[in-house]
Scaffold this active site. Structure first.
Site, PDB file in Angstrom:
ATOM      1  N   LYS A 125       0.030  -4.814  -6.202  1.00  0.00           N
ATOM      2  CA  LYS A 125       0.590  -4.674  -4.856  1.00  0.00           C
ATOM      3  C   LYS A 125       0.276  -6.328  -4.238  1.00  0.00           C
ATOM      4  O   LYS A 125      -0.778  -6.857  -4.736  1.00  0.00           O
ATOM      5  CB  LYS A 125      -0.529  -3.827  -3.857  1.00  0.00           C
ATOM      6  CG  LYS A 125       0.384  -3.396  -2.850  1.00  0.00           C
ATOM      7  CD  LYS A 125       1.161  -1.998  -2.884  1.00  0.00           C
ATOM      8  CE  LYS A 125       1.951  -1.869  -1.740  1.00  0.00           C
ATOM      9  NZ  LYS A 125       2.638  -0.469  -2.072  1.00  0.00           N
ATOM     10  N   ASP A 165       7.480  -3.209   0.923  1.00  0.00           N
ATOM     11  CA  ASP A 165       6.484  -2.214   1.710  1.00  0.00           C
ATOM     12  C   ASP A 165       6.769  -2.298   3.146  1.00  0.00           C
ATOM     13  O   ASP A 165       7.560  -2.755   3.602  1.00  0.00           O
ATOM     14  CB  ASP A 165       5.253  -2.168   1.136  1.00  0.00           C
ATOM     15  CG  ASP A 165       4.220  -1.257   1.184  1.00  0.00           C
ATOM     16  OD1 ASP A 165       4.119  -0.282   0.557  1.00  0.00           O
ATOM     17  OD2 ASP A 165       3.248  -1.222   2.364  1.00  0.00           O
TER      18      ASP A 165
HETATM   19  O1  2IT Z   1       4.245   2.320  -2.095  1.00  0.00           O
HETATM   20  C1  2IT Z   1       5.175   2.046  -2.856  1.00  0.00           C
HETATM   21  O2  2IT Z   1       5.432   2.699  -3.890  1.00  0.00           O
HETATM   22  C2  2IT Z   1       6.110   1.150  -2.625  1.00  0.00           C
HETATM   23  N1  2IT Z   1       5.869   0.155  -1.498  1.00  0.00           N
HETATM   24  C3  2IT Z   1       7.153   0.726  -3.195  1.00  0.00           C
HETATM   25  C4  2IT Z   1       6.943  -0.450  -4.601  1.00  0.00           C
HETATM   26  C5  2IT Z   1       8.046  -0.657  -5.308  1.00  0.00           C
HETATM   27  O3  2IT Z   1       7.770  -1.446  -6.247  1.00  0.00           O
HETATM   28  O4  2IT Z   1       9.138  -0.149  -5.247  1.00  0.00           O
END
Ligand code: 2IT
Length: 445
Positions: A125, A165
């Protein structure tokens, strides 16, 4: 043998001032500790000590120029938490409240969520304390460019694949992808959530909301029930809330609320038309939760500075932000006869809210299962990019549906309790954990 209290006390000591990370970890550790303590291989591999430690954290300075030609400085991060089952994968969050602790909580959740999707993706993340609120398009572009100028040193299509996100949608992904390409001269699909003409996947924008409804449909079947005819409250107005409102309507339910940080809208007719969904997209594009405007346009009621959880509904779906649904909200939902909670925002409910639902025996779908559809379709976008082709909307939607059905089945398999009830939280945590833990054991240290 691991002792839960001792382990958590040590984790808190090592990670001071990271309450969200501790909150996420405490739930997962509580769920998996018996599984770990009864598995000699996990114990010999010190699996819990290793899994709570990110493999790598990158923190960097982001300098950009605002519209007044003043220099602005933000903090950028990428938490590369776990790559045991695949490249780091997870979104980028742009929000004024972002800290390293926030991204560690999100990255830790992401490990197990990504494992649940059955696709080969590790957990990561990233993001920044940059707030897109009130910024011009130009300022957002300059920020995204500056952010990617540094981030590109640390990512790649086979190492780490970021996505959107909170605060990062198609526009921001576009600006970031453009800068990656400028610097690296590569069209490798290093980000997901791309535009359809440059490597994006159909259904990716809808995927989180659609997936949450597919999961909810399976959960309701466990109780001989169906989505059709249900009244649903949703919080948020962004990408996730939008997809959920569309799919809930298509399934014959009525979504009666959406919300922002300044209040919520009660729309007794339902958030159920193209015009209303487009209004949500417009609010997202402008980074302004003008819900009063929605209420005025569509003849709904606006409740300033209130959350939507006092409205009587059958299903509640927090779709906005962590810890947005609190104990008093849970009590109000239970009192008003709410039958199911589909936690769609990452860690959307506080632990004491979750306890209220548990006491009242209200089935609770945890976010790492319910919202896994977003990252699942990101995984499918990676597959399409790797093959240099694109699948039809029907194909992607069918794969998403199958994945959500499988995630639900895994939660039931691992979450079945002695009395026959299903603990979906425990089920999701154990199912997600086992695959990653096994991979870590097999790969050694
Ligand atoms: O919280 C999540 O799963 C997302 N923000 C999506 C992450 C992604 O790599 O599509």
């Amino acid at each position: 043998m691991y002792d839960y209290n001792k382990f958590m006390a040590e984790l808190e000591r090592k990670n001071p001032a990271q309450p969200e990370f501790i909150q996420a970890a405490s739930e997962i550790i509580a769920s998996v500790i018996d599984t770990v303590n009864s598995n000699p291989r996990y114990l010999a591999n010190k699996i819990l000590d290793r899994i709570v430690e990110p493999e790598r954290i990158v923190q960097f300075r982001v300098e950009w120029e605002d519209d007044n030609h003043e220099i602005q400085v933000n903090r950028g991060y990428r938490v590369q938490f776990n790559s045991a089952i695949g490249p780091y994968k997870g979104g980028l969050r742009l929000h004024s409240s972002v800290t390293l602790g926030t991204l560690k909580f999100l990255g830790f959740e992401q490990i197990f969520k990504n494992s649940l999707t059955t696709l080969p993706m590790g957990g990561g993340k990233g993001g920044s304390d940059f707030s897109p609120k009130g910024k011009s398009d130009d300022e957002i572009r300059r920020f995204c460019k500056a952010f990617m100028t540094e981030l590109q040193k640390h990512i790649g299509p086979d190492t780490d694949v970021p996505a959107g996100d909170v605060g990062v949608g198609g526009r921001e992904i576009g600006f970031m992808y453009g800068q990656y390409k400028r610097l690296r001269d590569e069209n490798t699909g290093v980000l997901t959530g791309k535009g359809l003409t440059w490597g994006g996947s159909l259904i990716r924008p809808e995927a989180t909301g659609f997936g949450a409804l597919y999961y909810a449909e399976e959960l309701l079947k466990d109780f001989g029930d169906k989505i059709e005819g249900k009244r649903i409250s949703i919080s948020g107005y962004g990408n996730v809330a939008w997809g959920a409102a569309i799919k809930a309507t298509q399934m014959g339910a009525k979504v009666v609320t959406i919300s922002g940080s300044k209040g919520y809208v009660l729309d007794e007719d339902g958030v159920n038309t193209e015009e209303k969904w487009n209004y949500m997209l417009m609010m997202r594009a402008m980074n302004s939760g003008d819900l009063a405007g929605y209420a005025e346009t569509f003849g709904a009621k606006f409740f300033p500075y209130e959350r939507p959880w006092n409205v009587p509904v059958d299903i509640a779906m927090p779709c906005a932000y962590q810890n947005e649904l609190r104990k008093e909200d849970a009590e109000a939902l239970v009192k008003n006869g709410c039958k199911y909670i589909i936690e769609t925002s990452n860690m959307g409910c506080t632990p004491d809210a979750v306890a209220v639902f548990k006491d009242a025996k209200v089935p609770f779908a945890p976010s790492k299962a319910a919202n896994a559809g977003g990252v699942a379709v990101s995984g499918l976008e990676m597959s399409q990019n790797a093959q240099h082709l694109s699948w039809s909307a029907e194909e992607v939607d069918k794969k998403l549906h199958d994945i959500m059905v499988n995630i639900h089945a895994a939660c039931v398999r691992e979450g079945r309790q002695a009395d026959g009830s299903i603990d979906y939280i425990k089920g999701a945590n154990i199912a997600g954990f086992k695959k990653v833990a096994d991979a870590m054991c097999e790969q050694g240290y």
